[in-house]
Design a protein around this motif. Sequence first.
Motif: not given
Lengths: 96, 308
Positions: B17-19, B55, B57-62
Amino acid sequence: MSKLKSWKELPCGAIINDLKAVLENKTGTWRSFRPIWNKEKCINCLTCWIYCPDAAIILVDGKHQGINYDYCKGCGICAEVCPKKVQAITMVKEEK
Amino acid sequence: MPSIKELSREPELFSSGHRACTGCGEVLAVRQVLLAATKPVACAMPTGCLEIVSTIYPHTAWQVPMFHSAFENAAATISGMEAAYRALKRKGKITEEINFIAFGGDGGTYDIGFQALSGAVERRHRFLYVCLDNEAYMNTGIQRSSATPLGAHTTTSPAGKVKPGKLEWRKDIVEIMIAHDIPYAAQATVWNWNDLANKVRKALSVNGPSFINVLVPCPLGWGYHSSQTITLSRLAVETCFWPLYECENHKYRLNYTPKEKLPITEWLKLQDRFRHLFREENKHLLNAFQEEVDRRWELLNRKIKCSQ
């Protein structure tokens, strides 16, 4: 995505506590080529899994169980690294 | 030596889901490092591709604690985290062992973040710094950095009628880190995941700062098809442009010896950023490139011999 908070409600600095929200971002829509996995040919060496930048190879109990098309961007690395004698993954053009 | 089966049982700490671009070598390196790392880990990163793609916002792959502050201070941030951890441990507020890893791009490591890194390493904080070297500032649109090799076309060292791409050779950051007398420094690739996993575990086991420089091919910046990421990182090793070696307590060791040292053109010809070097008038640059690779390879072999 839920409604964004106002600045008064925000914590100090941008803190992201929802670690699963990123999964809303279905990067599979970017794909122009689709990897097709052949279960019969696969020898389960997991080479494609270790080289997938999007962690889109589905593993169940350490066994290859297909490709997660929600996140696979279709880079083609898996088809490229699949052992030459096996070739269990082929890339096909995405249809509309 | 961790096997692929062993790694497959580890939790996936860098989520889908990271870009990142298709075929990105950088996020692949992060995935592999986190799979291999001795848990739990806490991370920091400077500004760069990695921050932008992982990262938003409001997503983070970590799936591990991750601290981003600014472009120049990933090493200062991680040293602060490590110092706070030691203080809390001394007071008995934390009992478990935590490993600290900073992930920086080549811009945030070789150039902008260098003084913070040099300082953190000199203060002997216990952390691993992973440099994800894609050989230019890819995040802002491919500008040259001090990690960009000779002759490479970037938007600030464009190849044209006047200049044939970047005129300077790249800086050897691993040597610079070794000169800080750190207990562990190494060079790795995403191709040889096993070697990378070993190095990560070794680096996290030393008592003090450690550094790993990982070559991460960039489809957009280097100009190649996204499926060739692994091929390109393998060829960088086989041509001896990127030797897989480590320096542990002043002892150099080669971790992989190519069966046959390939000419550097095998690696260069697959990348659009070096396309102009194959024109007749730039032939001298190809020769200069090969000579420099040979010189560094020879020098490394001498260091390995001398340090035994």
